[in-house]
Motif scaffolding. Sequence first.
Motif, PDB file in Angstrom:
ATOM      1  N   ARG A 104      18.596  54.945  39.861  1.00 29.37           N
ATOM      2  CA  ARG A 104      19.340  53.738  39.515  1.00 29.37           C
ATOM      3  C   ARG A 104      20.798  53.908  39.940  1.00 29.37           C
ATOM      4  O   ARG A 104      21.379  54.998  39.780  1.00 29.37           O
ATOM      5  CB  ARG A 104      19.314  53.461  38.005  1.00 29.37           C
ATOM      6  N   VAL A 105      21.393  52.811  40.435  1.00 30.63           N
ATOM      7  CA  VAL A 105      22.809  52.813  40.811  1.00 30.63           C
ATOM      8  C   VAL A 105      23.478  51.582  40.211  1.00 30.63           C
ATOM      9  O   VAL A 105      22.985  50.459  40.355  1.00 30.63           O
ATOM     10  CB  VAL A 105      22.994  52.814  42.351  1.00 30.63           C
ATOM     11  N   LEU A 106      24.596  51.810  39.551  1.00 31.21           N
ATOM     12  CA  LEU A 106      25.399  50.717  39.014  1.00 31.21           C
ATOM     13  C   LEU A 106      26.672  50.575  39.854  1.00 31.21           C
ATOM     14  O   LEU A 106      27.406  51.548  40.037  1.00 31.21           O
ATOM     15  CB  LEU A 106      25.776  50.983  37.551  1.00 31.21           C
ATOM     16  N   ILE A 107      26.900  49.367  40.357  1.00 31.67           N
ATOM     17  CA  ILE A 107      28.155  49.058  41.041  1.00 31.67           C
ATOM     18  C   ILE A 107      28.870  48.010  40.203  1.00 31.67           C
ATOM     19  O   ILE A 107      28.597  46.814  40.309  1.00 31.67           O
ATOM     20  CB  ILE A 107      27.916  48.521  42.475  1.00 31.67           C
ATOM     21  N   ASP A 108      29.746  48.481  39.319  1.00 27.36           N
ATOM     22  CA  ASP A 108      30.588  47.578  38.521  1.00 27.36           C
ATOM     23  C   ASP A 108      31.838  47.355  39.359  1.00 27.36           C
ATOM     24  O   ASP A 108      32.850  48.015  39.180  1.00 27.36           O
ATOM     25  CB  ASP A 108      30.902  48.223  37.168  1.00 27.36           C
ATOM     26  N   ALA A 109      31.751  46.404  40.280  1.00 29.69           N
ATOM     27  CA  ALA A 109      32.706  46.300  41.380  1.00 29.69           C
ATOM     28  C   ALA A 109      34.091  45.845  40.937  1.00 29.69           C
ATOM     29  O   ALA A 109      34.222  45.064  39.986  1.00 29.69           O
ATOM     30  CB  ALA A 109      32.161  45.328  42.422  1.00 29.69           C
ATOM     31  N   PRO A 110      35.128  46.317  41.635  1.00 30.13           N
ATOM     32  CA  PRO A 110      36.473  45.779  41.383  1.00 30.13           C
ATOM     33  C   PRO A 110      36.462  44.284  41.688  1.00 30.13           C
ATOM     34  O   PRO A 110      35.774  43.837  42.616  1.00 30.13           O
ATOM     35  CB  PRO A 110      37.358  46.553  42.363  1.00 30.13           C
ATOM     36  N   CYS A 111      37.208  43.502  40.902  1.00 30.24           N
ATOM     37  CA  CYS A 111      37.145  42.049  41.060  1.00 30.24           C
ATOM     38  C   CYS A 111      38.436  41.399  40.575  1.00 30.24           C
ATOM     39  O   CYS A 111      39.362  42.078  40.138  1.00 30.24           O
ATOM     40  CB  CYS A 111      35.944  41.480  40.293  1.00 30.24           C
ATOM     41  N   SER A 112      38.466  40.075  40.621  1.00 28.50           N
ATOM     42  CA  SER A 112      39.646  39.313  40.208  1.00 28.50           C
ATOM     43  C   SER A 112      39.875  39.372  38.704  1.00 28.50           C
ATOM     44  O   SER A 112      40.989  39.139  38.231  1.00 28.50           O
ATOM     45  CB  SER A 112      39.489  37.853  40.624  1.00 28.50           C
ATOM     46  N   GLY A 113      38.815  39.640  37.922  1.00 25.18           N
ATOM     47  CA  GLY A 113      38.941  39.648  36.466  1.00 25.18           C
ATOM     48  C   GLY A 113      39.050  38.248  35.877  1.00 25.18           C
ATOM     49  O   GLY A 113      39.470  38.094  34.725  1.00 25.18           O
ATOM     50  N   LEU A 114      38.637  37.215  36.627  1.00 23.52           N
ATOM     51  CA  LEU A 114      38.770  35.845  36.131  1.00 23.52           C
ATOM     52  C   LEU A 114      37.747  35.497  35.047  1.00 23.52           C
ATOM     53  O   LEU A 114      37.737  34.376  34.550  1.00 23.52           O
ATOM     54  CB  LEU A 114      38.674  34.848  37.291  1.00 23.52           C
ATOM     55  N   GLY A 115      36.923  36.456  34.664  1.00 24.49           N
ATOM     56  CA  GLY A 115      36.026  36.254  33.527  1.00 24.49           C
ATOM     57  C   GLY A 115      36.568  36.849  32.242  1.00 24.49           C
ATOM     58  O   GLY A 115      35.996  36.648  31.166  1.00 24.49           O
ATOM     59  N   VAL A 116      37.673  37.600  32.354  1.00 24.84           N
ATOM     60  CA  VAL A 116      38.209  38.288  31.168  1.00 24.84           C
ATOM     61  C   VAL A 116      39.686  37.968  30.943  1.00 24.84           C
ATOM     62  O   VAL A 116      40.431  38.777  30.402  1.00 24.84           O
ATOM     63  CB  VAL A 116      37.985  39.827  31.257  1.00 24.84           C
ATOM     64  N   ILE A 117      40.094  36.767  31.346  1.00 31.95           N
ATOM     65  CA  ILE A 117      41.494  36.350  31.150  1.00 31.95           C
ATOM     66  C   ILE A 117      41.846  36.342  29.671  1.00 31.95           C
ATOM     67  O   ILE A 117      42.975  36.647  29.286  1.00 31.95           O
ATOM     68  CB  ILE A 117      41.732  34.955  31.762  1.00 31.95           C
ATOM     69  N   ARG A 118      40.875  36.004  28.826  1.00 29.56           N
ATOM     70  CA  ARG A 118      41.171  35.942  27.385  1.00 29.56           C
ATOM     71  C   ARG A 118      41.615  37.304  26.855  1.00 29.56           C
ATOM     72  O   ARG A 118      42.362  37.384  25.887  1.00 29.56           O
ATOM     73  CB  ARG A 118      39.919  35.440  26.643  1.00 29.56           C
ATOM     74  N   ARG A 119      41.141  38.391  27.479  1.00 32.69           N
ATOM     75  CA  ARG A 119      41.548  39.740  27.064  1.00 32.69           C
ATOM     76  C   ARG A 119      42.817  40.194  27.765  1.00 32.69           C
ATOM     77  O   ARG A 119      43.533  41.048  27.260  1.00 32.69           O
ATOM     78  CB  ARG A 119      40.434  40.747  27.375  1.00 32.69           C
ATOM     79  N   ASN A 120      43.025  39.684  28.970  1.00 30.60           N
ATOM     80  CA  ASN A 120      44.176  40.093  29.778  1.00 30.60           C
ATOM     81  C   ASN A 120      44.945  38.857  30.241  1.00 30.60           C
ATOM     82  O   ASN A 120      44.960  38.545  31.440  1.00 30.60           O
ATOM     83  CB  ASN A 120      43.706  40.897  31.000  1.00 30.60           C
ATOM     84  N   PRO A 121      45.598  38.129  29.319  1.00 28.54           N
ATOM     85  CA  PRO A 121      46.245  36.872  29.712  1.00 28.54           C
ATOM     86  C   PRO A 121      47.351  37.037  30.744  1.00 28.54           C
ATOM     87  O   PRO A 121      47.630  36.113  31.504  1.00 28.54           O
ATOM     88  CB  PRO A 121      46.796  36.319  28.392  1.00 28.54           C
ATOM     89  N   ASP A 122      47.958  38.225  30.808  1.00 29.53           N
ATOM     90  CA  ASP A 122      49.014  38.429  31.803  1.00 29.53           C
ATOM     91  C   ASP A 122      48.470  38.518  33.221  1.00 29.53           C
ATOM     92  O   ASP A 122      49.214  38.393  34.193  1.00 29.53           O
ATOM     93  CB  ASP A 122      49.849  39.669  31.470  1.00 29.53           C
ATOM     94  N   SER A 123      47.148  38.721  33.358  1.00 28.13           N
ATOM     95  CA  SER A 123      46.564  38.798  34.702  1.00 28.13           C
ATOM     96  C   SER A 123      46.730  37.475  35.446  1.00 28.13           C
ATOM     97  O   SER A 123      46.777  37.459  36.683  1.00 28.13           O
ATOM     98  CB  SER A 123      45.080  39.179  34.618  1.00 28.13           C
ATOM     99  N   LYS A 124      46.832  36.358  34.714  1.00 28.31           N
ATOM    100  CA  LYS A 124      47.038  35.052  35.358  1.00 28.31           C
ATOM    101  C   LYS A 124      48.318  35.056  36.184  1.00 28.31           C
ATOM    102  O   LYS A 124      48.401  34.400  37.216  1.00 28.31           O
ATOM    103  CB  LYS A 124      47.165  33.946  34.291  1.00 28.31           C
TER     104      LYS A 124
END
Length: 404
Positions: A297-317
């Motif tokens: 098994r291989v997991l690729i939790d790829a680097p991304c924009s993080g636009l699904g977790v803005i609520r946790r990281n509001p400064d990312s906007k």
Amino acid sequence: MRLHRNLTFAVIDSIRDIFNEGVYADKAVEKALKRDKRWGARDRKFVAETIYDIVRWNRLYAEIAEVKLPYDRDNIWRLFSVWCVLRGISLPDWNQIGDVPVRRIKGKFDELSRIRKFRESIPDWIDELGASELGEEQWTKEIAAQNEQAKVILRTNTLTISKELLQKKLRSENIITKTIPHHPDALVLEERANVFKTEAFHNGFFEVQDASSQLVAAYLDVAPGMKVVDTCAGAGGKTLHLASLMQNKGQIIAMDIYESKLKKLKTRAKRNKAHNIETRVIDSTKQIKKLHGKADRVLIDAPCSGLGVIRRNPDSKWKLQPEFIENIKKVQQDVLQQYAKIVKPGGKLVYATCSVLPSENQQQVDKFLTSESGKEFTFISDKKVLAHTSGFDGFYMALLEKKA
């Protein structure tokens, strides 16, 4: 509610650090909370939540206050005054605050709230991108959900405790939790609390991990005794979940380009009593080539924009830039191409992101499957999680199988 000078000044200084010095919001909050050891839970809550509030709604508040970056100290006090007025908090007679046009602030708020990019406090380009990829209706719902405060979710470490016993132990420490349907190891706090100070945390009974994030390791369909590679492990939230699902049996190789993150994973693994994890720093392509065709098994939790977790990281906007999105898509396709080679015939791969954009998700999978190396794989299934339908973070995961 009565404002206290020392708490308010901690907020003002933190906003300056975040917007003028580029400090990440979580680090600014962490620093602010260390200013005075005498602060109680209510004081700490005020400081943390006010900082995040002003960061989350920064564009809206700045428009109302008529201030622009970089903020001088007067500008930040104007932002803070807008926050107070919109929350019905009485403003004290302090020199820093001065005359505040309450009626104008409320009127401007009503006017701007009719326009999504101001109402949801997002840059124009993010608003346009989200609407183009998800459609106007779905994006309107999703970005509104991304501006809600995220719940505190725990993942039971089933290597050390059952979910039911963890609930009892937390209750004994005055932390009340509820279970979440279709998330077998998850507990959600009824009220926010500093769970990191609990005896249960120090004993390795749980990790803080959003409910959507908890779906990813389970999607990989692991079993005890397998050889599993987590290719973008970071500090190891999903790696630790894999160890639990595998009951500490078999081998997990956790890889990342950042050694500092893998050091945190080692510390967490020790606390979790997860013994089947080996960490490897990706410092050359040799590390990947050594593993070609060897993993169940291989997991690729790829680097991304993080636009699904803005609520946790509001400064990312405010930190995200359009060119980052284009660059990260190239990285995503590259890691899919490279790390897919680690899967052995008959093995499985999960590609996952914490983005809600189809261009980072199913479109990347489709592109991979039509490539030369992707022809060796079969698409099994995928799962799209949106905040406005789930109540949790936005995530995507796709399960692929390598032909035997």
